[in-house]
Design a protein around this motif. Structure first.
Motif, PDB file in Angstrom:
ATOM      1  N   ASP A   8      32.712  38.407  43.973  1.00  0.00           N
ATOM      2  CA  ASP A   8      34.002  38.905  43.487  1.00  0.00           C
ATOM      3  C   ASP A   8      35.037  37.809  43.231  1.00  0.00           C
ATOM      4  O   ASP A   8      36.223  38.095  43.155  1.00  0.00           O
ATOM      5  N   SER A   9      34.600  36.575  43.096  1.00  0.00           N
ATOM      6  CA  SER A   9      35.587  35.491  43.062  1.00  0.00           C
ATOM      7  C   SER A   9      35.714  34.858  41.675  1.00  0.00           C
ATOM      8  O   SER A   9      36.673  35.107  40.957  1.00  0.00           O
ATOM      9  N   ARG A  67      40.040  27.183  46.515  1.00  0.00           N
ATOM     10  CA  ARG A  67      40.127  27.379  45.060  1.00  0.00           C
ATOM     11  C   ARG A  67      41.484  27.971  44.673  1.00  0.00           C
ATOM     12  O   ARG A  67      42.098  27.553  43.692  1.00  0.00           O
ATOM     13  N   GLN A  68      41.962  28.954  45.440  1.00  0.00           N
ATOM     14  CA  GLN A  68      43.260  29.559  45.104  1.00  0.00           C
ATOM     15  C   GLN A  68      44.381  28.534  45.189  1.00  0.00           C
ATOM     16  O   GLN A  68      45.314  28.550  44.380  1.00  0.00           O
ATOM     17  N   LYS A  69      44.279  27.663  46.148  1.00  0.00           N
ATOM     18  CA  LYS A  69      45.294  26.613  46.297  1.00  0.00           C
ATOM     19  C   LYS A  69      45.306  25.723  45.047  1.00  0.00           C
ATOM     20  O   LYS A  69      46.376  25.372  44.534  1.00  0.00           O
ATOM     21  N   LEU A 116      48.553  25.597  37.913  1.00  0.00           N
ATOM     22  CA  LEU A 116      49.597  26.368  37.220  1.00  0.00           C
ATOM     23  C   LEU A 116      50.927  25.612  37.254  1.00  0.00           C
ATOM     24  O   LEU A 116      51.636  25.518  36.242  1.00  0.00           O
ATOM     25  N   ASP A 117      51.259  25.066  38.399  1.00  0.00           N
ATOM     26  CA  ASP A 117      52.500  24.293  38.530  1.00  0.00           C
ATOM     27  C   ASP A 117      52.448  23.033  37.662  1.00  0.00           C
ATOM     28  O   ASP A 117      53.463  22.627  37.072  1.00  0.00           O
ATOM     29  N   GLN A 139      36.871  29.862  48.808  1.00  0.00           N
ATOM     30  CA  GLN A 139      37.693  30.664  47.908  1.00  0.00           C
ATOM     31  C   GLN A 139      39.183  30.422  48.151  1.00  0.00           C
ATOM     32  O   GLN A 139      39.993  30.428  47.221  1.00  0.00           O
ATOM     33  N   LYS A 140      39.502  30.190  49.400  1.00  0.00           N
ATOM     34  CA  LYS A 140      40.903  29.889  49.753  1.00  0.00           C
ATOM     35  C   LYS A 140      41.331  28.553  49.130  1.00  0.00           C
ATOM     36  O   LYS A 140      42.420  28.440  48.567  1.00  0.00           O
ATOM     37  N   ILE A 161      30.753  28.205  45.407  1.00  0.00           N
ATOM     38  CA  ILE A 161      30.965  29.658  45.506  1.00  0.00           C
ATOM     39  C   ILE A 161      29.761  30.393  44.918  1.00  0.00           C
ATOM     40  O   ILE A 161      29.224  31.320  45.520  1.00  0.00           O
ATOM     41  N   ARG A 179      44.257  26.570  42.089  1.00  0.00           N
ATOM     42  CA  ARG A 179      44.765  27.356  40.955  1.00  0.00           C
ATOM     43  C   ARG A 179      46.286  27.292  40.903  1.00  0.00           C
ATOM     44  O   ARG A 179      46.874  27.194  39.822  1.00  0.00           O
ATOM     45  N   LYS A 180      46.902  27.372  42.064  1.00  0.00           N
ATOM     46  CA  LYS A 180      48.362  27.270  42.111  1.00  0.00           C
ATOM     47  C   LYS A 180      48.821  25.881  41.673  1.00  0.00           C
ATOM     48  O   LYS A 180      49.765  25.752  40.887  1.00  0.00           O
ATOM     49  N   LEU A 182      32.271  31.069  52.895  1.00  0.00           N
ATOM     50  CA  LEU A 182      32.607  31.394  51.501  1.00  0.00           C
ATOM     51  C   LEU A 182      34.113  31.608  51.350  1.00  0.00           C
ATOM     52  O   LEU A 182      34.743  31.122  50.401  1.00  0.00           O
ATOM     53  N   TRP A 183      34.705  32.324  52.305  1.00  0.00           N
ATOM     54  CA  TRP A 183      36.151  32.564  52.233  1.00  0.00           C
ATOM     55  C   TRP A 183      36.938  31.250  52.236  1.00  0.00           C
ATOM     56  O   TRP A 183      37.971  31.150  51.574  1.00  0.00           O
ATOM     57  N   ARG A 211      46.656  30.199  28.997  1.00  0.00           N
ATOM     58  CA  ARG A 211      46.709  30.613  30.402  1.00  0.00           C
ATOM     59  C   ARG A 211      46.117  32.009  30.607  1.00  0.00           C
ATOM     60  O   ARG A 211      45.704  32.664  29.641  1.00  0.00           O
TER      61      ARG A 211
END
Lengths: 563, 563
Positions: B269-270, B434-436, B442-443, B431-432, B379, B438-439, B427-428, B541
């Motif tokens: 789901d990632s 990866r989210q960092k 974006l910045d 994924q954590k 992942i 992604r932020k 795995l979490w 984006r």
């Protein structure tokens, strides 16, 4: 987020005691009151009778969000006045139900003064939430403050930056002013932890305020905040909203920016936590959602959905377009646990009110709720035990195994992790099954078009938020009336209907679905739940926040008209 | 999807041979041609010279999607005519580059005849794609057909229902007419499996057509289909589009309905797979996306994002609103692998063309591409080895370990799973992280506002789709020029720029970032890549599909004007 100091870390009891002491010192002495004794269960009237707030402060704190914003925008009330009034009431509330974590009066008043200066100098408001104090669950990081989410182990960890939503609300002109209590790990539908203790229900302190946003629920119910932000993974906005008699919204994944939140199960990318507003009016929910989404949160949060606030969707263009002749479906029970009599009665009230207002009401047939609930827990528990162990082992802090009054002796509740974790491949199989059920549920909803008479499928589901109102502490052991909608990612709102009435809500025997259903039935006794608010839940489909808000307004108006 | 028969299942070689025989029998005898010998590398002209297609069929198959739809809507060309023409050309293409899996001529022609009848009877088209033949990667289930995704083990598994997108396209009036080849497991950027064999590149058959939508790439390049649908997890739409000289779009997660696809890593789901169109013109991409989104796919796919097709976004309201004076950023390399000379030259061509058209061009600074690529692979590999083992062990089918010509003797490529899987908690953590990132990304993008001179951040990134054009078989071993955008969930389109020119694209020594970069450099020899198309990638984006399509049109027009 600054790293924790893992060497030379004090024992958890010392950390908790020191933090609690600092919290006490953060309360202005002149705001200390003498609360009623513990035997006084209903403390909801106390903030207005205790003498700390003057008449104007009482008026301010009893004003709904939309009117507050008007008064602030025309400088009839200053941001300092409004912040002071709510802060005083919040501190009173805290002394009644222990709802706060972080208290930062000077900082909030300085922010309010800046806003007042800006308005005075420019004649303009900073943004659509100019001067509005907002409270936050103890997960939304604010630069320079600790965010413990109820872990003694995290005392002393100060945030380096604001959560994205905090920055956005500041951009909108809001005044962050307190943070509120949660259960340790967040994974409980009640509110208790080793640092700040227990939050109780303002209408009956022998009952829980719910959780995990239970501090927020109690605070807003006591009108110590005009608007609170909670977080909902399995019902954590909706359960305290329902138990405390509020309006609350669980938006879909990514509709509000989540980045920068201290959460539980971080990195779990499947059944996601979302932030959501809690307020004493549905207009508060709407004003908040529209303001935040209009800032384009996707520019600052990679997981925020690029979807504008849609006035057409608010005006129900996908639901006939007029707000009239809607078709609501009532889910009387979920096929697993039958709701207590006050909940049943509230559904009947809602049905009659909606029919009187010209809407059609049919029955909702739940499918696979038990399986959905079980899968969702299995997904969360895939790695939760390891996370909790790692977090608490830093200081030897015990992992709380019950929200009951006698923490040590109560059986572990059914939704605590029962395993040591599973493999990633096993997790994928659960997630795959969940997606299959999401498709089945969507098709099930679509198929209702044949029975509504509107040419459309059911416009919204109305259902309990829990099979009971606020329970005695430690007794809230069933969250699937909310959690299934998280698993399906449906937008869902809470609205108040009535309060428990011992003459109308006598025990009502029924056949049991299972032993747990029987246990829940046997818990019921109207006297035990005296004075508790009774709320219901309105459920729409994924990313239908605008329509869910509008339909909640429609239901709310119908209930008012029927009174 | 019907369950596989696990008892008495034939050996995988028997399954593969039997399926291949059935495929051969599904080709009308009169459409069998005599293809050029294997030593003829460029077969792109053969469909028009082989004599099977008459002049009208050649005209039809050379027509772009928008004009085809006009001709079909006014009945200038019937759906049967158009389907027959493309079917014949597809069958010729298959005999040249082995691009097809499922062939179902009668069924497609019967559908086309129904559409013709409808138009004749009612004077109306069925929908916006009336009569358009569409080809599909061998993942999109069609009721009654097998979907093997290159596994011999899945031969004989017939779909009980259509994928959601198939149903939607039928609702739009399209004619599904062939399915196309993929690599076993899908997790390769080339196309080879034990059932259907290898798909080659029409412009040079010693080169790969890319993957995993490599059958689709080769087919559309030979104009055996006006529009193909591929699937992109790490570049699987864009790599074959780039290697075959096409336009292709990787939409954001959930913009197109994915439900009912046979995929790899199901339940992961990632970093999600997405479907995307491939065509010989950008207008084909636009027409397809708008038609599908206008059907409200979220009503039929729980993971489809409730976001309408937005003409304002197509008209670039968030990018100045005029389509003029845009600021593009060119990423010359990703800091890991330096692109080969033809790619470098194509970036220079794009820069000059955009500057000539009045746009600003700056350099894009990539951040953390290696880390993003590594996390993404980790992942996917969290449970992939177990999945592949379970799938192939049903029949003893060997797991392919290289796309090289000599399958047995080639070293395992670097992106194959290297481990036996990890825990859900591990795995979490990935994924954590990866989210960092992604932020951070974006910045990083947002911060470019200071250097564009437009008052906005960079409007789009232009970058390679791979560090090379189509490689010799088994040599495509680097997918991070596409996969990082999957990890970031950015919408990305492929567009053609030029072809390899041995006089302009001589070897160009450079400093190496690492040993792998050196290996890639040493693979280069312009003669080896003779005639290969050179494409680039335009990146916007998340959920900016409309703007990405419009900006690709703008770049395309600038390139045309500069020729």
């Amino acid at each position: 987020m600054a790293n924790s100091i893992t060497t030379d870390k004090p024992h958890w009891t010392a950390l908790a005691a020191e933090k609690k002491q600092r919290q006490l010192e953060s309360i202005p002495h002149e705001w200390i009151v003498t609360p009623p004794s513990d035997s006084t269960l209903d403390v909801s009237a106390f903030p207005e009778t205790c003498g700390l707030l003057n008449a104007r402060e009482i008026e301010i704190t009893n004003t709904s969000v939309d009117v507050l914003l008007e008064k602030l925008a025309c400088a009839a009330w200053t941001a300092v006045d409004v912040t002071t009034a709510f802060y005083k009431r919040a501190i009173v509330a805290h002394q009644l139900v222990n709802c706060l974590t972080e208290i930062f009066v000077d900082r909030a008043l300085a922010r309010a003064a800046e806003l007042d200066d800006y308005l005075k100098t420019t004649g303009q408001v900073v943004g659509p939430l100019h001067g509005l104090p907002i409270s936050f669950k103890d997960q939304l990081c604010i630069k320079g403050l600790e965010t413990t989410i109820g872990y003694a182990s995290w005392v002393g960890q100060y945030a380096d930056e604001n959560a994205v939503l905090i920055d956005i609300l500041i951009e909108c002109g809001a005044v962050p002013f307190v943070r509120t209590n949660v259960p340790q790990t967040l994974a409980w539908p009640e509110t208790f932890n080793h640092v700040f203790g227990r939050t109780t229900n303002p209408y009956n302190r022998s009952l829980t305020s719910g959780g995990s946003s239970g501090g927020e629920g109690a605070l807003v119910a006591l009108k110590g905040s005009p608007l609170g932000v909670g977080c909902d993974l399995g019902g954590s906005v909706r359960i305290p909203s329902a138990f405390c008699g509020l309006y609350g919204l669980r938006p879909s994944y990514g509709r509000l920016p989540y980045y920068g939140i201290r959460g539980t199960l971080d990195g779990q990318d499947s059944v996601l936590p979302v932030l959501g507003p809690m307020a004493n009016s549905v207009v508060g929910i709407k004003v908040f959602m529209r303001a935040v989404i209009n800032t384009k949160p996707w520019l600052n949060d990679p997981l925020a959905v690029r979807k504008k606030w849609d006035e057409d969707e608010y005006n129900l263009v996908d639901h006939g377009g007029s707000g009239k002749n809607l078709c609501f479906a009532i889910m009387w029970d979920d096929g697993v646990v039958v709701p207590h009599p006050p909940i049943r009665r509230s559904l009947e009230i809602a049905r009659a009110a909606l029919q009187n207002a010209g809407h059609k009401v049919v029955d909702w047939k739940p499918i696979k709720h038990k399986l959905l609930g079980d899968i969702t827990r299995d997904i969360w528990n895939a790695g939760s035990a390891e996370e909790y162990m790692i977090t608490t082992s830093a200081t030897g802090e015990p992992l709380i195994t019950s929200m009951g009054l006698d923490v040590a002796n109560v059986t572990v509740a059914s939704f605590r992790p029962q395993n040591d974790g599973i493999t990633a491949y096993q997790l994928w199989q659960l997630q795959k099954l969940r997606q299959k059920i999401r498709k089945e549920y969507l098709d099930h909803w679509k198929a209702t078009a044949s029975e509504t008479g509107t040419g459309r499928p059911v416009d919204a589901i109305i259902c309990p938020a829990a099979p009971f109102v606020a329970t005695p502490h430690g007794k809230n052991r069933y969250v699937d009336y909310t959690a299934v909608w998280n698993a399906l990612d449906y937008a869902a709102a809470i609205f108040p209907v009535t309060t428990v009435d011992s003459t109308l809500d006598g025990k009502a025997p029924h056949a049991f679905y299972n032993d747990f259903d029987k246990d829940v039935y046997e818990m019921y006794d109207p006297e035990k739940f005296r004075n508790a608010p009774v709320c219901l839940q309105l459920v729409g489909r994924t990313l239908e926040e605008e329509a869910v808000i509008r339909m909640t307004e429609i239901v709310d108006a119908a209930l008012l008209a029927a009174k």
